[in-house]
Scaffold this motif. Structure first.
Motif, PDB file in Angstrom:
ATOM      1  N   ASP A  14     -13.290 -12.631   0.863  1.00 52.19           N
ATOM      2  CA  ASP A  14     -13.436 -13.904   0.168  1.00 52.19           C
ATOM      3  C   ASP A  14     -13.520 -13.669  -1.339  1.00 52.19           C
ATOM      4  N   GLY A  15     -12.901 -14.537  -2.113  1.00 50.24           N
ATOM      5  CA  GLY A  15     -12.969 -14.434  -3.565  1.00 50.24           C
ATOM      6  C   GLY A  15     -11.715 -13.833  -4.173  1.00 50.24           C
ATOM      7  N   ARG A  16     -11.875 -13.304  -5.393  1.00 53.03           N
ATOM      8  CA  ARG A  16     -10.744 -12.799  -6.180  1.00 53.03           C
ATOM      9  C   ARG A  16     -10.707 -11.275  -6.167  1.00 53.03           C
ATOM     10  N   TRP A  17      -9.499 -10.724  -6.031  1.00 53.09           N
ATOM     11  CA  TRP A  17      -9.280  -9.279  -5.994  1.00 53.09           C
ATOM     12  C   TRP A  17      -8.055  -8.908  -6.819  1.00 53.09           C
ATOM     13  N   SER A  18      -8.101  -7.735  -7.409  1.00 51.01           N
ATOM     14  CA  SER A  18      -6.913  -7.098  -7.985  1.00 51.01           C
ATOM     15  C   SER A  18      -6.379  -6.162  -6.910  1.00 51.01           C
ATOM     16  N   VAL A  19      -5.048  -6.038  -6.830  1.00 49.85           N
ATOM     17  CA  VAL A  19      -4.455  -5.265  -5.745  1.00 49.85           C
ATOM     18  C   VAL A  19      -3.370  -4.340  -6.299  1.00 49.85           C
ATOM     19  N   HIS A  20      -3.537  -3.044  -6.059  1.00 51.01           N
ATOM     20  CA  HIS A  20      -2.494  -2.081  -6.405  1.00 51.01           C
ATOM     21  C   HIS A  20      -1.705  -1.772  -5.141  1.00 51.01           C
ATOM     22  N   ASN A  21      -0.377  -1.927  -5.221  1.00 54.43           N
ATOM     23  CA  ASN A  21       0.519  -1.776  -4.076  1.00 54.43           C
ATOM     24  C   ASN A  21       1.373  -0.528  -4.193  1.00 54.43           C
ATOM     25  N   ARG A  22       1.568   0.139  -3.065  1.00 53.62           N
ATOM     26  CA  ARG A  22       2.561   1.207  -2.904  1.00 53.62           C
ATOM     27  C   ARG A  22       3.394   0.803  -1.685  1.00 53.62           C
ATOM     28  N   ARG A  23       4.711   0.705  -1.864  1.00 53.91           N
ATOM     29  CA  ARG A  23       5.565   0.213  -0.791  1.00 53.91           C
ATOM     30  C   ARG A  23       6.833   1.056  -0.715  1.00 53.91           C
ATOM     31  N   LEU A  24       7.212   1.452   0.515  1.00 54.54           N
ATOM     32  CA  LEU A  24       8.465   2.174   0.700  1.00 54.54           C
ATOM     33  C   LEU A  24       9.653   1.267   0.413  1.00 54.54           C
ATOM     34  N   ALA A  25      10.699   1.829  -0.172  1.00 51.84           N
ATOM     35  CA  ALA A  25      11.921   1.060  -0.435  1.00 51.84           C
ATOM     36  C   ALA A  25      12.541   0.589   0.886  1.00 51.84           C
ATOM     37  N   ASP A  26      12.533   1.450   1.900  1.00 53.47           N
ATOM     38  CA  ASP A  26      13.004   1.094   3.244  1.00 53.47           C
ATOM     39  C   ASP A  26      11.833   1.303   4.190  1.00 53.47           C
ATOM     40  N   PHE A  27      11.360   0.236   4.825  1.00 55.01           N
ATOM     41  CA  PHE A  27      10.144   0.275   5.624  1.00 55.01           C
ATOM     42  C   PHE A  27      10.211   1.213   6.825  1.00 55.01           C
ATOM     43  N   LEU A  28      11.388   1.670   7.209  1.00 59.18           N
ATOM     44  CA  LEU A  28      11.507   2.581   8.347  1.00 59.18           C
ATOM     45  C   LEU A  28      11.883   4.001   7.943  1.00 59.18           C
ATOM     46  N   ASP A  29      12.089   4.235   6.649  1.00 64.93           N
ATOM     47  CA  ASP A  29      12.523   5.551   6.169  1.00 64.93           C
ATOM     48  C   ASP A  29      11.476   6.154   5.247  1.00 64.93           C
ATOM     49  N   PRO A  30      10.661   7.100   5.755  1.00 66.17           N
ATOM     50  CA  PRO A  30       9.620   7.675   4.915  1.00 66.17           C
ATOM     51  C   PRO A  30      10.152   8.426   3.702  1.00 66.17           C
ATOM     52  N   GLY A  31      11.424   8.775   3.702  1.00 62.98           N
ATOM     53  CA  GLY A  31      12.024   9.470   2.565  1.00 62.98           C
ATOM     54  C   GLY A  31      12.678   8.554   1.552  1.00 62.98           C
ATOM     55  N   SER A  32      12.534   7.242   1.715  1.00 64.91           N
ATOM     56  CA  SER A  32      13.239   6.297   0.842  1.00 64.91           C
ATOM     57  C   SER A  32      12.587   6.125  -0.525  1.00 64.91           C
ATOM     58  N   GLY A  33      11.395   6.666  -0.698  1.00 61.10           N
ATOM     59  CA  GLY A  33      10.725   6.582  -1.997  1.00 61.10           C
ATOM     60  C   GLY A  33       9.780   5.396  -2.089  1.00 61.10           C
ATOM     61  N   TRP A  34       8.695   5.635  -2.809  1.00 63.91           N
ATOM     62  CA  TRP A  34       7.663   4.614  -2.987  1.00 63.91           C
ATOM     63  C   TRP A  34       7.829   3.898  -4.313  1.00 63.91           C
ATOM     64  N   GLU A  35       7.583   2.606  -4.310  1.00 66.77           N
ATOM     65  CA  GLU A  35       7.482   1.837  -5.546  1.00 66.77           C
ATOM     66  C   GLU A  35       6.042   1.359  -5.663  1.00 66.77           C
ATOM     67  N   GLU A  36       5.572   1.246  -6.891  1.00 70.40           N
ATOM     68  CA  GLU A  36       4.204   0.801  -7.126  1.00 70.40           C
ATOM     69  C   GLU A  36       4.214  -0.425  -8.026  1.00 70.40           C
ATOM     70  N   PHE A  37       3.328  -1.359  -7.728  1.00 72.36           N
ATOM     71  CA  PHE A  37       3.226  -2.590  -8.508  1.00 72.36           C
ATOM     72  C   PHE A  37       1.869  -3.220  -8.243  1.00 72.36           C
ATOM     73  N   ASP A  38       1.473  -4.084  -9.161  1.00 72.79           N
ATOM     74  CA  ASP A  38       0.166  -4.726  -9.056  1.00 72.79           C
ATOM     75  C   ASP A  38       0.308  -6.170  -8.613  1.00 72.79           C
ATOM     76  N   GLY A  39      -0.797  -6.671  -8.117  1.00 73.99           N
ATOM     77  CA  GLY A  39      -0.883  -8.064  -7.710  1.00 73.99           C
ATOM     78  C   GLY A  39      -2.322  -8.528  -7.816  1.00 73.99           C
ATOM     79  N   HIS A  40      -2.529  -9.781  -7.479  1.00 71.92           N
ATOM     80  CA  HIS A  40      -3.886 -10.326  -7.427  1.00 71.92           C
ATOM     81  C   HIS A  40      -3.937 -11.370  -6.329  1.00 71.92           C
ATOM     82  N   THR A  41      -5.103 -11.467  -5.716  1.00 71.63           N
ATOM     83  CA  THR A  41      -5.251 -12.378  -4.592  1.00 71.63           C
ATOM     84  C   THR A  41      -6.547 -13.161  -4.698  1.00 71.63           C
ATOM     85  N   THR A  42      -6.522 -14.340  -4.147  1.00 73.89           N
ATOM     86  CA  THR A  42      -7.705 -15.182  -4.030  1.00 73.89           C
ATOM     87  C   THR A  42      -7.786 -15.662  -2.595  1.00 73.89           C
TER      88      THR A  42
END
Length: 155
Positions: A14-42
Motif C-alpha cells: 500500500d502507498g507509493r514506491w519507486s521501482v527499479h526494473n531489470r527485464r530480458l529483451a526476450d522473456f524466454l531467452d536468458p541470453g537476450s540481454g537485460w534492460e534496466e529502467f525505473d518506474g513508480h507505483t501507487t
C-alpha cells in the motif's frame, strides 16, 4: 491480514514506491540481454485488505500497468491479474499464497509470442521499505526463465 511481521497479504504494498526494473529483451531467452529502467507505483487497499490495486508507471517506456490482487477466502489463495495501457487487456490471473518464510508464489498460464507458457510471480525481501518481485516463464516441461525483476523501495 498481516500479523507482527508475517506476510500473508499485500498490505505492505500500500502507498507509493519507486521501482527499479531489470527485464530480458526476450522473456524466454536468458541470453537476450537485460534492460534496466525505473518506474513508480501507487497502491491502495480495499475490502479490509482482501483486495489491492496499484498502478505502475514506466516513464521511459511510455506505458503503465495495473495489477488487481484479490483474496479468495474459500481457497485461502490470492489471484493477481495484470493489464497495461498498451493492450487494455486483462491477462489471465496467477494464483497462489504466502509461505511461512514471507515469500509469496503465484502460478498461472498465458501465451507469449504465440507460445503457451507457465507463469510464476514470486514476492520476497519484504520489509517496511523494500520488496522484490520476479516474473518467470517456462515452456511446457521446460525450465523456468526469470525474465523480469522489480526492486521496490518506499518513496
Amino acid at each position: 491480514m498481516s500479523n507482527a511481521g508475517v506476510v500473508d497479504s499485500f498490505d505492505f504494498l500500500d502507498g507509493r514506491w519507486s521501482v527499479h526494473n531489470r527485464r530480458l529483451a526476450d522473456f524466454l531467452d536468458p541470453g537476450s540481454g537485460w534492460e534496466e529502467f525505473d518506474g513508480h507505483t501507487t497502491g491502495r487497499l480495499h475490502w479490509g485488505g482482501r483486495a489491492h490495486v496499484d498502478e505502475i508507471v514506466f516513464p521511459s517506456k511510455g506505458f503503465s500497468g495495473l495489477t488487481l490482487r484479490l483474496y479468495e477466502p474459500e481457497t485461502g489463495e490470492w489471484t493477481l491479474s495484470w493489464s497495461d495501457s498498451r493492450t487494455g487487456r486483462l491477462d489471465p490471473p496467477v494464483r497462489g499464497r504466502w509461505a511461512g518464510d514471507g515469500t509469496g508464489e503465484f502460478h498461472g498460464v498465458d501465451t507469449y509470442v504465440g507460445k503457451d507458457v507457465r507463469v510464476r510471480f514470486r514476492w520476497s525481501g519484504i520489509s517496511a521499505t523494500t520488496a522484490r518481485w520476479e516474473q518467470a516463464f517456462a515452456l511446457d516441461g521446460g525450465e523456468w526463465v526469470t525474465n523480469w525483476v522489480m526492486e521496490f523501495s518506499r518513496a
